[in-house]
Design an enzyme around this catalytic site. Structure first.
Site, short mmCIF file in Angstrom:
data_model
loop_
_atom_site.label_atom_id
_atom_site.label_comp_id
_atom_site.label_asym_id
_atom_site.label_seq_id
_atom_site.Cartn_x
_atom_site.Cartn_y
_atom_site.Cartn_z
N GLN A 126 10.48 -5.01 7.15
CA GLN A 126 10.00 -3.63 7.03
C GLN A 126 11.16 -2.66 6.87
O GLN A 126 11.14 -1.76 6.03
CB GLN A 126 9.18 -3.24 8.27
CG GLN A 126 7.77 -3.75 8.25
CD GLN A 126 6.89 -2.92 7.32
OE1 GLN A 126 7.33 -2.38 6.31
NE2 GLN A 126 5.63 -2.81 7.65
N LEU A 168 8.82 -6.11 18.27
CA LEU A 168 7.89 -7.17 18.65
C LEU A 168 8.19 -8.47 17.91
O LEU A 168 8.12 -9.55 18.48
CB LEU A 168 6.45 -6.73 18.36
CG LEU A 168 6.01 -5.47 19.12
CD1 LEU A 168 4.60 -5.07 18.68
CD2 LEU A 168 6.06 -5.71 20.63
N PRO A 190 11.12 -9.72 15.31
CA PRO A 190 12.33 -9.35 14.57
C PRO A 190 12.26 -9.73 13.09
O PRO A 190 12.84 -9.05 12.25
CB PRO A 190 13.44 -10.15 15.27
CG PRO A 190 12.90 -10.49 16.60
CD PRO A 190 11.40 -10.55 16.47
N LYS A 191 11.54 -10.78 12.80
CA LYS A 191 11.52 -11.24 11.41
C LYS A 191 10.76 -10.25 10.50
O LYS A 191 11.29 -9.79 9.49
CB LYS A 191 10.86 -12.61 11.35
CG LYS A 191 11.12 -13.33 10.06
CD LYS A 191 10.81 -14.80 10.18
CE LYS A 191 11.14 -15.50 8.88
NZ LYS A 191 10.88 -16.92 8.94
N GLY A 221 6.02 2.47 15.99
CA GLY A 221 5.78 2.05 14.61
C GLY A 221 7.10 1.93 13.86
O GLY A 221 8.06 2.64 14.15
N GLY A 266 7.00 1.04 10.23
CA GLY A 266 6.72 0.86 8.80
C GLY A 266 7.36 1.90 7.91
O GLY A 266 7.62 1.65 6.74
N GLU A 267 7.55 3.09 8.42
CA GLU A 267 7.97 4.18 7.53
C GLU A 267 9.38 4.65 7.79
O GLU A 267 10.02 5.21 6.90
CB GLU A 267 6.96 5.32 7.65
CG GLU A 267 5.66 4.86 7.04
CD GLU A 267 4.47 5.75 7.29
OE1 GLU A 267 4.27 6.67 6.50
OE2 GLU A 267 3.73 5.50 8.26
N GLY A 327 0.82 -1.20 0.00
CA GLY A 327 0.00 0.00 0.00
C GLY A 327 0.85 1.26 0.00
O GLY A 327 0.76 2.07 -0.89
#
Ligand code: FAD
Lengths: 329, 780
Positions: free
Chosen positions: B681, B673, B675-676, B744, B746-747, B281
């Protein structure tokens, strides 16, 4: 995509019988033609699959190679004779596209693939004389970083995108063609045209003419050769500039050599001026740069591609520097 | 995406009305003096262990059905025609030939499309997610080159595509603003992002800069970027009675259902949107014209519709990241301490959206400087609406800021890592708030040691082997911690004999980043159940609450909602336990979940299993639904993720080609939370950063406003050969003020990368490239 029929040709005569009909097109691996059909640029109503024809690579008595038009790009690049005697060709092929595309693509199709000009591809939104003669050229004053600096016209500034063809131009290849009027052979460097006022015609082939083979003449110094491609990412991108070169030394003089450039013109560019400037002369960096300058003396850079002559010169000097000192990677 | 302001507004409202009551009632970790999430202290469970994605096997075996893989009986296929002018009117659409083409079921244009409201613009209400507020196929107006002008439905996709090629559209073009110069001449306005001005002024930055002993002052430019998720945008939908059922690819499931419902005048319960799998996304899987057009065409034709955009279609109607022109000026003393930091500039939006690229967000809390001037201005062009793209603001903002820091390090002759550490702030320089958890210096030290930063020569061009010059560069990455209000969780415990299973439902989106897996891990720990006993429900608008997979906030939002629902569940269970239970008389805050049941926190022997509680109460199941508490932590702390990015490049002295040979990211993102999935990410973000640094650029022809490279052949993304070994490490220091101690992730990965590459290129060559992408013609 416009609806179409599909037929598979079992032999050349059969291919010609179908292929000369209006609206017919020969189909190789389809990696270019099918894209063009999806984009609405090519609208054949009949495809003649010629991948079953001429799929062999034959040794010629004179030491050359006869390569069938249906040979896949991967098979050609992997062929031992090509790797040993014409490494420039193997490297050029492997520098192109992706492994998957090379597995599908044929020699005939590679020769006749069409330009990647952004405006040629934009059927709905852009003018292009190559796609639609007389409509105009939006590339002249648009995005033209990938476009020609040599031999272009006001009608068209597109480049021929093939890597393989640059090596074939350097190697004095011959193209064998079968047509309704019979068979003929022509020097590879005469196959592709400069755009002039007919950029819709990429080559000198007449409608319905079928490429059956490409023949490589023997080249005694073909093993001392390479292909170098410059592009915007490490793989899977067309050449901004590419150089194919082979050199034979006589002491510290250049006895003979072949040079061709990709990414500079509407056709793979055999650098005859640079060759003439260097043949018999010293192998110095200055000589290489001067030769490139001679080749690009008439260059007409556009808005975004002014870097090309200089890049071509630097690349030529690096490639010849390596080939003349036996230092090829 | 920055939802911090929305969150703050919500929190502020709450605070004003009920702060006094709230604090004693909610002793959460996000209140000063509150108790950190007990899961932070738990070190032996699944949290922090590498767990493979629970949906991995389904995905590789084709069992995961994406939006364009659903089918309805009688379904037809949609294809869109796109405008070829930037602004003007449609004069005529000749559709006779298209109507007559084989398989055609419907040709829909503005003439026959149902009347629909314009989608509510993103941010105009908590659930509004329209990319722009333009009406869709309602009139003859053209607003951008590529706007959908017609939709054809046919029995097959090929028939629909072919019929579209037979449409003849005539336009009356009108003057359009398609050049940056033209837009600037029309006017420049203050940038407003999520309701707040993009401006910070502290002290007298220009004055302090003018009198500084050492200065750098440059302009940096970043081009437009397109979204290229591997799954092109698609939806399969049907009207079933007066309910609209949509299988979509969405990172904002509930909000999207709500906004679509409003377009068609439906009640919220009349739209059922599911999106269990999303093939990437990055900010783009939201509401665009295609879902609305497909729903309208389905209504008009009475047939279910699948719309799957071609790659070109994605370029024509799904916006990307807009361009920026950024000035960064730094004034410093000889010892390196900054006296003034100025980060200002311009970004481009459209007449119908409100998303100026907020490139100063990262700078707001980056460095200690007594005088700060940060400002984003915007100008408008007649183009496809721009939108969020991974780390909107920070991805391009850190390019400018962190390049300028490198330039200052050169100016001062100070090592760039050292210069950053010397300017480490003690508290947030703009908000004045304390940091909740900032360990960037540890990340710098660990990263530098592991990368071998001490091997770098400060002299540019010092290392050359053959044609290749090698250089090293670094940069700070940063992305805020957010938690948006509105998240709810529903936990259902179900008993089967002696075993109990839990279903945890959250209206979240899984775009492949591992959300469902992480939610299962956390829920298992929180409930004291094995992960095999947990089922996670998500990606369905029928689930209560609204959670957005954006702003890297989803994990925190889910975490807080699950905490709240778990507390409610414990209450329920204690009520069910009754007087015969060993737990009799205890209150919810005296017990916790542990090994399949509840136990008294300070007397673990006093316990009862969930199965036993339910059996005695003669219940098969118990459910609790609860919203996460308000994101008060954002009021009390300055909360961010950080990274120290190191990069080694090789630049060819002959050709100017740049190849990245090594990257290391040292991350400080709270507790990791899983590592994989976290490593993926981080790596994915870094790869995207490499693309931004070296090759990505949307080519918009400024004569026509048309995108000229709408394909993966001509829009260059990194291919395998462009991606070197990427080393990822992290501090793993829990933030005591967040659910699970997590931030977070993700970014953050993309941020800082482009600057690290550019700085390495400078170190290799002595050439400073301030305009992205760094292509070979900029280096010869
Ligand atoms: C994404 C992408 C990247 C690429 N990158 C590169 C690159 O970096 N370098 C590069 O060199 N190439 C590149 N290519 C192009 C690729 O090399 C060509 O598509 C391929 O060589 C075409 O061969 P084909 O057999 O598939 O031809 P087809 O697509 O089948 O045909 C191409 C044309 O040749 C005609 N034709 C085919 N065979 C014959 C014949 N025997 N006689 C007469 N006419 C014939 C067809 O009618 C058609 O007009 C790329 C292609 C793609 C899609």
């Amino acid at each position: 995509m416009t609806p179409f029929d599909y037929a598979r040709a079992g032999e050349v005569a059969e291919a010609l019988r179908h292929g000369t009909a209006p609206g017919a097109a020969y189909l190789g691996g389809g990696t270019n033609l099918v894209d063009l059909m999806r984009e609405g640029i090519a609208r054949p109503d009949r495809l003649i699959d010629v991948t079953g024809l001429s799929t062999t690579i034959e040794e010629r008595a004179d030491g050359g190679l006869l390569i069938g038009a249906g040979v896949r790009n991967t098979a050609l690049a992997e062929h031992p004779a090509v790797r040993q005697r014409y490494p420039m060709l193997a490297r050029a092929i492997l520098a192109g596209a992706s492994a998957q595309i090379r597995n599908m693509a044929t020699v005939g199709g590679n020769l006749l693939q069409r330009t990647r000009c952004f405006y040629f591809y934009d059927v709905d939104g852009a003018r292009c004389n190559k796609r639609e003669p007389g409509s105009g050229c939006d590339a002249q004053d648009g995005f033209n970083r990938i476009h020609a600096v040599l031999g272009a016209s006001d009608a068209c500034v597109a480049t021929h995108p093939s890597d393989m063809c640059v090596a074939l131009a350097a190697l004095d290849a011959t193209v064998h063609v079968a047509g309704p009027q019979g068979s003929r052979s022509l020097p590879f460097t005469d196959l592709h045209r400069l755009p002039g006022d007919r950029p819709d015609q990429d080559t000198v082939l007449a409608a319905g003419e079928l490429i059956t083979a490409v023949e490589l003449a023997p080249l005694s110094f073909g093993a001392n050769a390479t292909y170098r491609k410059m592009r915007d990412r490490a793989s899977y991108a067309f050449a901004l500039i590419s150089v194919a070169a082979a050199v034979e030394m006589d002491g510290d003089r250049i006895a003979d050599l072949r040079i061709a450039f990709g990414g500079v013109a509407h056709k793979p560019w055999r650098a005859t001026k640079a060759e003439a400037a260097l043949r018999g002369g010293p192998a110095t960096q200055q000589a290489f740069l001067d030769a490139a300058a001679a080749e690009f003396a008439d260059a007409r850079p556009l808005r975004d591609n002014a870097f090309k002559p200089a890049l071509a010169g630097r690349a030529l000097a690096a490639v010849l520097g390596a080939l003349t000192t036996g230092d090829v990677a | 995406m920055s939802i911090v302001d929305t969150a703050k507004q919500a929190a502020q409202g709450l605070l004003q009305s009920a702060m006094e009551k709230l604090v004693p009632l909610a002793p959460d970790s996000w209140i000063p003096g509150g108790v950190p999430d007990p899961l932070i202290a738990r070190k032996h469970g699944l949290i922090g262990k590498p767990v493979s994605r629970l949906d991995g096997a389904l995905k590789v075996s084709g069992g995961a059905h994406f939006s364009a893989e659903h089918r309805f009986d009688g379904m037809v296929y949609a294809s869109l025609a796109y405008s070829t002018i930037a602004r003007g009117r449609i004069v005529a659409i000749d559709s006779a030939e298209a109507q007559a083409a084989p398989g055609v079921v419907l040709v829909m244009t503005h003439h026959n499309a149902p009347r629909m409201a314009a989608p509510a613009l993103f941010g105009s209400s908590p659930t509004a997610v329209g990319a722009s507020d333009l009406p869709i196929l309602q009139d003859d107006r053209i607003h951008w080159n590529g706007q959908p002008v017609a939709c054809i439905l046919a029995e097959t996709q090929e028939q629909a595509d072919h019929a579209v090629s037979l449409l003849r559209v005539t336009y009356a073009p009108e003057p359009a603003t398609t050049t940056l110069e033209g837009a600037k001449a029309n006017g420049i306005e203050p940038g407003v992002f999520m309701g707040g001005p993009l401006e910070n002024t502290i002290g007298d930055a220009e004055g302090a800069f003018a009198s500084a002993a050492h200065k750098v002052d440059h302009t940096y430019r970043t081009p437009r970027h397109n979204h290229n998720p591997i799954e092109p945008h698609a939806a399969t939908l049907a009207w079933i009675g007066d309910e609209l059922v949509i299988h979509d690819a969405s990172q904002m499931v509930s909000q999207q259902a709500q906004t679509i419902g409003e377009v068609f005048g439906l009640k919220p319960e009349q739209v059922h949107l599911t999106s269990p799998y999303v093939g990437g996304g990055f900010g783009s899987k939201g509401l665009w014209d295609h879902q609305i057009i497909a729903a309208a065409a389905a209504r008009l034709s009475g047939r279910p519709v699948r719309i799957a955009l071609s790659r070109e279609g994605v370029y024509r109607i799904v916006g990307g990241r807009t361009l920026t022109e950024q000035r960064v000026a730094i004034g410093a003393c000889a010892d390196g301490t900054f006296q003034a930091l100025i980060h200002t500039g311009l970004t481009v939006i459209t007449p119908h959206n409100a998303m100026p690229e907020p490139f100063i967000l990262g700078t707001q809390s980056a460095y200690a400087a007594p005088n700060l001037l940060l400002k984003v201005e915007a100008t408008r062009m007649d183009l496809l609406t721009n939108t969020f793209m991974r780390a909107p603001g920070e991805a391009v903002g850190t390019f400018a800021l962190e390049s300028a820091i490198d330039e200052m390090a050169v100016e001062l002759g100070i090592d760039p890592v050292e210069l950053r550490i010397r300017n480490e702030p003690e508290k947030d320089p703009t908000s004045g708030l304390p940091f909740s958890s900032r360990h960037i210096v540890e990340a710098w030290r660990q990263g530098a040691a592991r990368f071998g930063w001490d091997q770098r020569s400060p002299v540019p061009g010092a290392r050359q082997e053959g044609e290749w010059r090698t250089g090293m560069g670094c940069a700070t990455g940063t992305y805020p911690y957010y938690r948006m209000p509105g998240a709810e969780a529903r936990i259902t415990l179900t008993r089967d004999g002696d075993t109990v299973r839990a279903k945890v439902e959250v209206a979240a989106a899984e775009m492949g980043m591992g959300t469902a897996t992480t939610t299962a891990i956390v829920a298992a720990e929180r409930l004291g159940l094995p992960i095999e006993a947990i089922e996670v429900g998500y990606g369905d608008s029928a689930i209560p609450g609204a959670i957005m997979a954006g702003g890297s906030q989803q994990t925190a939002a889910i975490g807080a909602a699950v905490i709240a629902a778990h507390t409610a569940l414990v209450d329920e269970l204690l009520a069910l336990a009754g007087n015969d239970s060993p737990l009799a008389g205890l209150s919810a805050d005296e017990v916790g979940s542990d090994e399949g049941g509840l136990a008294k926190l300070d007397e673990p022997g006093r316990r009862e299993s969930y199965a036993s509680i339910l059996a005695r109460a003669q219940r098969d199941s118990v459910t609790a639904t609860k919203a996460g508490s308000a994101p008060l932590e954002l009021m009390h702390w300055s909360m961010h993720s950080y990274s120290a990015v190191f990069c080694e490049v090789r630049v060819n002295a002959v050709t100017g080609e740049t190849r990245v040979s090594r990257v290391l990211g040292a991350f400080d993102c709270g507790r990791i939370l899983n590592p994989k999935t976290a490593t993926s990410q981080f790596r994915g973000g870094i790869i995207m950063g490499l693309g931004m640094a070296l090759m990505e650029e949307t080519m918009v022809d400024d004569r026509s406003g048309r995108i000229m490279n709408p394909s993966l052949a001509e829009y260059h993304l990194p291919v395998h050969l462009d991606v070197p070994e990427i080393d990822v490490i992290w501090t793993d220091i829990a933030d005591p003020h967040t659910p699970m101690g997590a931030h977070g992730i993700g970014e953050i990965g993309i941020t800082g990368v482009a600057a690290a590459v550019a700085n390495a290129v400078y170190n290799a060559t002595g050439k400073r490239v301030r305009d992205l992408p760094i292509t070979l013609d900029r280096l010869i």
